[in-house]
Every structure is written in structure tokens, then in C-alpha cells.
Design an enzyme around this catalytic site. Sequence first.
Site: not given
Length: 462
Positions: A31, A33, A35-38, A442
Site C-alpha cells: 500500500e 497511501g 489503508f482502506g482504498g478510495t 399503501h
Amino acid sequence: MPHHDLVIIGTGSGNTIPDERFADMDVAIVEHGVFGGTCLNVGCIPTKMYVYAADVAETIRRAGIYGVDASIDKIRWTDIRDRVFSRIDPIAAGGQHYRQYEAPNSTVYLGHARFTGERALEVAPTDGSEPVTLTGDRIVVAAGARPAIPHLIASSGVDFHTSDDVMRIDEVPRRLTIVGGGYIAAEFAHVFSALGAEVTVATRGPALLREQDEDISSRFTSLAAQRWTLYCDAAPTAPPEQRADGTIVVHCQHGPIEGDALLVAAGRIPNSDLLDAAAGGLALHSDGRIVVDEQQRTSVPGVYALGDISSEFQLKHVANHEAAIVRHNLLYPDDPRETNNRHVPAAVFTDPQIASIGLREQDCRDRGIPYVTKIQNYGDVAFGWAMEDTTGVVKLVASPDGTLLGAHLMGPEASSLIQPMIQAITFGLDARTMAEKQYWIHPALPEVLENALLGLPLDPEL
């Protein structure tokens, strides 16, 4: 030269692959950047936490229509920001801590990876220490994508934000210019306008959200023009400039646009070039995505790819599905599974929300597929009356025999309301069966789906 049974590049969906069934494998996680990604850090989760705050603000502003007099005393931007990241940052740190110190069979490399050959990588550590060369029997490339920056802006020297950093700024800009017309632009335009900014959106195309069904795109563009200053067909004509007082001037076909901050939301590009994927022998699509087959295998034996770096769908639920397929195929190569991306739903968390699945009307027309459509207004059902909704719509696309081909929604809770249509299209439930063979509560909002299904002009002979 360290060698591992499995090397995973990227800690978004890729980090979900190793579970207890991988306990006898030597697993490396790379990794460069956080951890955890975008999704966790700069995408789905923080943006939707901001969107919820924006929705609350807009609900208060519109409360008068229901006979409730209310006003907003103050927008505490830093409190909103800190609420978001006080939840998210510990999750990212916890994920890293687990892989580094609690998973006995994992080795974490904090640094940027580049392919140097087939199943061979060089990792440049983020701490500046000497690069490490490592190899793996099998490699999973799950390194995601990054914001695309038009050359005119990137080379201009002006200050600008992307979705990677704009949520962490210290205050709401008085005037925000957004360059782009897709879902990122639409979501941040909603967030910042609801929280106090004067928003201008400039897109080079003729409408916003052009990947949506043409009716949804057209209707949303009209609504956006009422809420924000909107310039369509606004291709850049010169690099932006930054004045001494900090004002940023964007030059486009409609003339100069002045703002106190600039957000670039011009799409995202896969990170395959940053990994030197070609040096690893990986075949690439013309747009830079890594080529994979139905089992998520690349052109190199033993190398898999998933998520934004290879998929045409830059969606977390798709990346998670692909990660599950890769996990199974790593564990059980003699009984492989295939990715099913035939019916992929998506939502845009702007105002109003937009959600879609399946074919658009223009798809059917372009492909020569016989079809019928029905547009049903939220305001045609009792709950729509209660909301005083005047803009929400459901648009269904079906074959004349009732086979559902697509569903496209714009309005409150569209991302949730579409779920019955996702199920129907995925499992082949036709319009007549869907409408008539179950109860619809409804006066709940899903009645708008029921009415749309009943209103499809189907061929009675089919």
C-alpha cells in the site's frame, strides 16, 4: 529478494481477500497511501456522510412548504468534517494495524509498487528507505484509480482540489467552481451549495450526467441550472489563472468564471501506468484498464486484477463482488467462478438522488432493440403528495412482451427505491408479474414503481 505465495497490491477491496482460509499462505500486502482504498478514505463513505448533512440542510430550507417554519442558524463545517474523519481515519489505521501486527502470515510493504517483470515488483518505501524487490507465486492487482486532471489545469500552476482532498479543507469557500459534469461533480455541487457555497459548474458536454438515461440527464440538468450557475458546452479555452488575492479564473467558451476555489471533477483514470503494468506483461485496454477475463485473470498466469484498475464500473459493490470471485479462484483454482456484471446498478447521491440499472432508452434505440417506456411521477402517488414532490420520476424500459430492460429513477431515496427493480431485472421477473403478483404497501412510496409497471404500454398479444 523476498518471495511470497500471494502479493496483493492495494488495500481497498483487495484487502478483503485474505481471510482465515489463507492462514497457511505467506501473504504480502502493498500500500502506497492510506489503508482502506478510495471508498473508505476519499470516496463512497465520506462523501455520503457529507451528502447526508447536505440533505438535512436542504430539508430545513424547504420545511416551510409543509407548514413548518425553520431556518439554519449556522453551518459548522469543521464539525461536519471532523465528524466524518473521526469515524473514518481510525478504521483506516485499524486495518493497517491488523495486517501489520495481528495477522501472523501477512507482511505489509508501505510503499509504491512497480512491476519489473512477470510476477516481480519493486516497492519504493514511503519512508524513503531503499527499494525492495519482491516476487510472488500469485499477484492480485487492486490498486484503483485516481482523479483525472486536464492538462490545461495541471500545467497552469493554480491551486485546485480534487475529490481526494476537498473534503478536508478548513472552510467552505464563498464561491466554488467545479469543472466536470459527472457524478462526482453533481454530488459535490449538492454538498457545497447546501452547506453555503455559491457553486458554478462548468462542463464541456451539453448536459450533466450524460451516462444516465437521456430523460433523466435532461431533467436533472434543468434542475441543476435552477440551483447552481451552470455552463454546458463549456470547453476550456485557456489555462486557468490565479490572481494575487487568491481568486481563480477559469476560462471557457462562455467566458471567464471567477471563484475562490476550484474543484476538478473530470473523471478518474486507472493507476496501471503508475504500476508499470505493461512491464509486468499485463495487457491493457486503450483507456489504461488492465485486461481481465471472466475469472478476473490477467494476460499473465497467476496474476489477477479487480476494481477500478480493471473494471469499466468504478463502483465499490462491483469491486467487492470481483474480490469475492478472486478469493474463491485463489482458493479453489480447479472450481473457478466467474464475475457476473450483466446487471450492475448505480446511484448518484446528489439532489435529487438518481439510481439506475439496465438499458437506457438510447441503448435500445441505438441497438435496434424493440422497447416501450413509461415515466411515472412521484407526485402521482399518495406519498409523493405528502412530500409535495414535483420533480421525482421513475422511468422504466421494457420489451413489448413485458421483459424489464432498465429502470431509471430520480427523486428522494432513489438509491433505496430502485432495489425491487434491481431484483426484478436480475432474476428475470417480468413487468406483469412484478406489478400484479405481490402486494405493494399503501400508501408507501414504492407505489410509484407499481404504477409505472402497470402503465407500461405492453403488447397484449405477447
